[in-house]
Design an enzyme around this catalytic site. Structure first.
Site, PDB file in Angstrom:
ATOM      1  N   GLU A 126       0.780  -1.226   0.000  1.00 38.00           N
ATOM      2  CA  GLU A 126       0.000   0.000   0.000  1.00 38.00           C
ATOM      3  C   GLU A 126       0.825   1.296   0.000  1.00 38.00           C
ATOM      4  OE1 GLU A 126      -3.354   0.357  -0.253  1.00 38.00           O
ATOM      5  OE2 GLU A 126      -3.514  -1.818  -0.518  1.00 38.00           O
ATOM      6  N   SER A 162     -43.830 -23.270  47.664  1.00 42.11           N
ATOM      7  CA  SER A 162     -43.109 -23.944  48.748  1.00 42.11           C
ATOM      8  C   SER A 162     -41.618 -23.637  48.790  1.00 42.11           C
ATOM      9  CB  SER A 162     -43.305 -25.465  48.631  1.00 42.11           C
ATOM     10  OG  SER A 162     -44.655 -25.788  48.902  1.00 42.11           O
TER      11      SER A 162
END
Length: 764
Positions: A199, A477
Site C-alpha cells: 500500500e 413452597s
C-alpha cells in the site's frame, strides 16, 4: 479670432490624450496589484485560519478517544489447581471454544496435545484483570474426574494456572462500527511490512502526501483509460477514513491532503500506522462494519492477530483494496487471486522465503463460518451485565474508551442450561393441557456469589423481556426453608420435633377465615419436622410459622436477601410472595453458604483499555444466621432430594449428595425448583406468560429442567461441613425426644450440641 482658437484646442486635446495613457495604466496596475495583494493576504489568512481549524480538529480527535470502542465482555477464565473436581472433557471443551488446535507437537500458542490422562496446552498471552501473563505451556494430569497435578513446561508443580477467557460480547454505543484496539507492538512485524509493501512503500520517507505516487497513479490511470491505481498514502487513507466522508470531489481530496500533512507533522509514523491498522475497514458483520486488523483476524479466521499464517496475513492485506469486491465469503476466486498477488509481493521483497511462499500458495482460503451476531449470543446474561455495569461505571467517556468487563459466566453451564430448556419444554408439553410454556433459569457460583449462567426465556437469542430479572411470581413452597430456618433458631424446634398435620382455620382481624390445605388434600396427623419439610406438607409449615410469628419469617427472608416488600399475612407461610428467579437465587445462595450473605453479581472485574483496574469484585460476606440452624435447614433440603419431593434426583445421581426444594404456586401456575451442589446454586422456573395454569408441579416441571441441566455437567457432591454447634443424635419419631437405639422408631438427625444428651432415656 475663432479660426485661430480652434487649432489650439485640438492640439491641447491631443496632447492630453497622449499623456494620460501611461498614467491610466499605472493607476490600473496599482489598483490591480492592490486587489491582488489584498486577495492574496485574505487567502493566506483564510488558509492559515483553515489550517488552524483543521489542526485543532485533527489533534482533538487523534489525541482523545479516537473511537467509541466497544466494551469487551469476557466469560470467566478457567482456572486449574491440584485436587480440582474437573474432567479432561471439560477442559477440552473449553479449549475448542477458545479455538485451540489439537496437534502432536506444540510449536506455538493456541495449540494443545492430548494423551489418556494428560493435556499439554500452549496458552496464549493475555492481560487479565490482575495483570499481564505471557504465553507459556501448561501440563495437566487427570485422575478420573479430578485434576491431579498442574505443571509448567519444565515439570515444576504449580499451585494454579489458567486459560485466557472467551470473549462473549462487544457492547458499544456505535451500532455501525466495531473494532478491537491492538497496540502497534502487538501486530506481527510481517503484517506491518506487507502492508507497506502493498500500500505505501515510502511511508517512512514522505511527509503524508507523496507527489511521486500521485503522478505515477495519474499516468497509469491515463494509460488505462480508467481508475486502476490510487495515489493516496496510508496517511491520506487514514485522513479520509477518520475525518472525512467517502464523497468523490476535489474539495475532499484537498482536505485529505491537508489533514495528511498535519498528521505527519504532528505525530510519529508509528502512531499513524497504529491508528491506520486499527481504523482500516475490512468487511461487514451483519449491521456493523469490521474495522482494524485485530478484529478482522477474528472475523475471518477465528484467531488472534499474532497466530495468523502467511497466507492469512496476505488475505487481510488483500482486503484493504476493496473488502466488498474481494469478500472471500462471496467471491472466493477473486479473493484468492488477490491474496496470491500479495504473497508474490511478499516473496519478491524477501519477507518470506520461496518454500514458505509455495506452501502458503497451496493453502485454501479456509475462512471461518460467519458467526451469529456476538451481541445476541447470550442476551439474558448480557442484560444483567449491562445493568450492573451502569451501576459500577457511570463515566461515559471511560465506558466508550474500550473498557474490558470480566464476568462469572461459565460457558459450559450456560450451554448446558440452554440445552436443558430447549429439550425439556417440548417434552413437558406432551402432557395433556400443557402448552405455551416459558422458562427461566439462573445459576450462581456459591463461593463468590457470581452469576455463572442465565437463560431468560424459551427463545434464548431474544433480547427483550428478561424473565429471570423481571418476571415476579408466587414462589410457593420455595418459602419453606425460610419458615423452618426461622424455627430452627429457637430451642423448642429441631428436625425431630413432632408437628401436627390436621385441618386448620386462621381468622384475621377483619374476621376473614383462611383454610389452608395440603396439596394432596390428605392429613397425616403427627409427624416429625424433617418429614413435613422434605415432603413439603403445607399444614405443619403453617403451624410452625404461626407459632413463631409471620413477622419472624419475613425477617428471615429479608436476612436471606429479599429486598422486595413482604406482606406479613399468614399466606406468606405457603409462598404468597412474588419474587423473580434472580431474587430466589439470592435467597438460596445465602442458604447454601450456611447463612452467610453476599450480594450477587455478574461482574468480577473491570479494566480500562490500558489494563488499569477500575473495579474488582471482592465478596463481602455477612454471617446473618447461626450456622447450627442453617446446617439443620440444609439437612432438610438434602432429604428433599433423597426421599422427599425431589427424590427423582437420587435416581439420576445416586452417588452425589444434593440439596434443594420444589415449589408450586396455586392452581399449578408456577413450577419451581431451587437446589445446589458443592459449587453451584441453581433456580429453575416454568410457567406461562399469561399466568394460566401449567398443569405442572415443581417436582414435575422445573425439576425436569434441573435434572437435564445437571446431567450435562460434572456436579460435585455436597461436603458435610458440620459446625461445632451440631451433634448427631437418635430421635424417636413419635415423641420427638432423644432416645437410645431400639427405643421405638428412631432416626439419627443433627441437633444443637447444647441439647445433646450423651445418655438419653427411652421414653415412649
Amino acid at each position: 479670432m475663432a479660426s485661430k482658437k480652434t487649432p489650439v484646442k485640438k492640439r491641447k486635446s491631443s496632447k492630453k490624450s497622449t499623456s494620460s495613457t501611461p498614467s491610466f495604466m499605472k493607476r490600473f496596475a496599482a489598483k490591480a496589484f492592490s486587489i491582488f495583494w489584498k486577495v492574496s493576504l485574505v487567502s493566506v489568512i483564510s488558509v492559515a485560519l483553515y489550517m488552524i481549524y483543521l489542526d485543532a480538529k485533527v489533534t482533538r480527535q487523534f489525541e482523545g478517544n479516537k473511537w467509541q470502542l466497544p466494551a469487551q465482555v469476557y466469560a470467566r477464565a478457567l482456572t486449574f489447581y491440584p485436587g480440582q473436581y474437573l474432567s479432561m472433557d471439560e477442559v477440552e471443551w473449553e479449549l475448542k471454544r477458545l479455538n485451540y488446535t489439537q496437534v502432536t507437537k506444540l510449536t506455538h500458542t493456541g495449540q494443545y496435545e492430548q494423551s489418556a490422562t494428560r493435556l499439554r496446552i500452549y496458552r496464549r498471552a493475555f492481560e487479565f484483570a490482575d495483570g499481564q501473563e505471557n504465553a507459556h505451556i501448561i501440563e495437566l494430569r487427570f485422575n478420573g474426574n479430578k485434576l491431579a497435578t498442574v505443571k509448567n513446561n519444565i515439570g515444576q508443580r504449580l499451585d494454579s494456572a489458567r486459560l485466557e477467557p472467551v470473549q462473549i460480547a462487544r457492547i458499544g454505543n456505535d451500532e455501525t462500527q466495531d473494532r478491537e484496539f491492538v497496540p502497534l507492538d502487538k501486530f506481527p512485524s510481517i503484517l506491518k511490512e506487507t502492508l507497506l509493501v502493498v500500500e505505501d512503500r515510502n511511508f517512512y520517507d514522505h511527509h503524508g502526501v507523496s507527489v511521486w505516487s500521485i503522478m505515477r497513479a495519474l499516468y497509469a490511470n491515463i494509460r488505462a483509460g480508467r481508475t486502476v491505481q490510487g495515489g493516496s498514502t496510508l496517511t491520506q487513507q487514514l485522513a479520509k477514513n477518520f475525518y472525512l466522508t467517502r464523497e468523490r470531489s476535489l474539495t475532499r481530496k484537498i482536505n485529505e491532503a491537508l489533514i495528511a500533512l498535519i498528521l505527519d507533522y504532528r505525530y510519529s509514523k508509528d502512531a499513524i500506522l497504529e491508528a491506520y491498522l486499527n481504523e482500516v475497514y475490512l468487511g461487514q458483520s451483519y449491521t456493523k462494519g469490521v474495522h482494524g486488523m485485530g478484529l478482522a483476524a477474528e472475523f475471518y479466521f477465528s484467531k488472534p492477530i499474532d497466530e495468523l499464517e502467511f497466507d492469512q496475513i496476505a488475505m487481510l492485506i488483500a482486503l484493504v483494496k476493496g473488502p466488498s469486491y474481494y469478500n472471500p465469503r462471496r467471491y472466493e476466486e477473486r479473493a484468492q487471486e488477490r491474496r496470491d498477488l500479495v504473497l508474490r509481493l511478499m516473496v519478491e521483497d524477501g519477507l518470506i522465503t520461496t518454500p514458505e511462499y509455495r506452501v502458503a500458495l497451496k493453502r485454501p482460503l479456509d475462512i471461518a463460518p460467519m458467526r451469529r451476531d456476538i451481541d445476541k449470543t447470550y442476551p439474558g446474561y448480557l442484560e444483567l451485565v449491562n445493568r450492573q455495569l451502569k451501576e459500577l461505571l457511570t463515566d461515559k467517556e471511560t465506558l466508550d474508551a474500550g473498557v474490558r468487563v470480566f464476568t462469572y459466566l461459565d460457558l459450559q453451564k450456560q450451554e448446558a442450561m440452554e440445552e436443558s430448556i430447549s429439550q425439556s419444554l417440548p417434552y413437558l408439553e406432551r402432557r395433556p393441557n400443557t402448552e405455551q410454556l416459558e422458562a427461566a433459569m439462573v445459576s450462581v457460583n456459591r463461593q463468590v456469589g457470581g452469576v455463572s449462567a442465565l437463560v431468560a426465556g424459551r427463545d434464548m437469542r431474544y433480547s427483550g423481556f428478561n424473565r429471570v430479572l423481571d418476571t415476579k411470581r408466587n414462589i410457593g413452597s420455595l418459602v419453606k426453608p425460610a419458615v423452618y430456618l426461622s424455627a430452627l433458631q429457637l430451642k423448642q424446634y429441631h428436625l425431630g420435633t413432632v408437628l401436627k398435620d390436621e385441618p386448620l382455620e386462621v381468622k384475621d382481624e377483619q374476621g376473614n377465615v383462611w383454610r389452608p390445605d395440603n396439596f394432596d388434600h390428605v392429613f397425616r396427623g403427627d409427624l416429625p419436622l424433617y418429614q413435613a419439610y422434605s415432603n413439603s406438607i403445607n399444614i405443619p409449615a403453617v403451624n410452625v410459622g404461626l407459632d413463631i410469628g409471620v413477622d419472624k419469617v419475613a425477617n428471615t427472608l429479608e436476612g436471606l436477601g429479599v429486598e422486595s416488600h413482604i406482606n406479613q399475612y399468614p399466606s406468606l407461610l405457603l409462598g404468597a410472595l412474588e419474587l423473580s428467579s434472580y431474587e430466589v437465587a439470592q435467597v438460596y445462595t445465602t442458604l447454601a453458604n450456611d447463612g452467610a450473605y453476599t450480594r450477587l453479581t455478574s461482574i468480577s472485574a473491570l479494566t480500562d483499555n490500558s489494563g488499569k483496574l477500575l473495579y474488582q469484585h471482592k465478596p463481602q460476606w455477612q454471617q446473618r444466621f447461626p450456622q447450627d440452624a442453617t446446617y439443620m435447614t440444609k439437612y432438610g433440603m438434602k432429604r428433599v432430594t433423597k426421599d422427599g419431593t425431589g427424590k427423582r434426583l437420587n435416581k439420576h445421581f445416586p452417588t452425589i449428595q444434593l440439596a434443594g426444594k420444589t415449589g408450586t404456586s396455586n392452581n399449578l401456575r408456577d413450577s419451581w425448583y431451587g437446589g445446589f451442589d458443592q459449587n453451584t446454586v441453581t433456580i429453575a422456573w416454568v410457567g406461562r406468560d399469561d399466568n394460566q395454569s401449567t398443569g405442572l408441579t415443581g417436582a414435575v416441571g422445573a425439576l425436569e429442567l434441573y435434572i437435564r441441566y445437571l446431567r450435562q455437567l460434572n456436579p460435585q457432591s455436597l461436603a458435610d461441613e458440620r459446625p461445632e454447634g451440631i451433634r448427631w443424635a437418635f430421635i424417636n419419631e413419635q415423641t420427638g425426644l432423644q432416645a437410645p437405639p431400639g427405643c421405638g422408631k428412631v432416626i439419627q438427625l443433627p441437633i444443637r450440641a447444647s441439647e445433646f444428651d450423651p445418655r438419653p432415656r427411652c421414653v415412649r
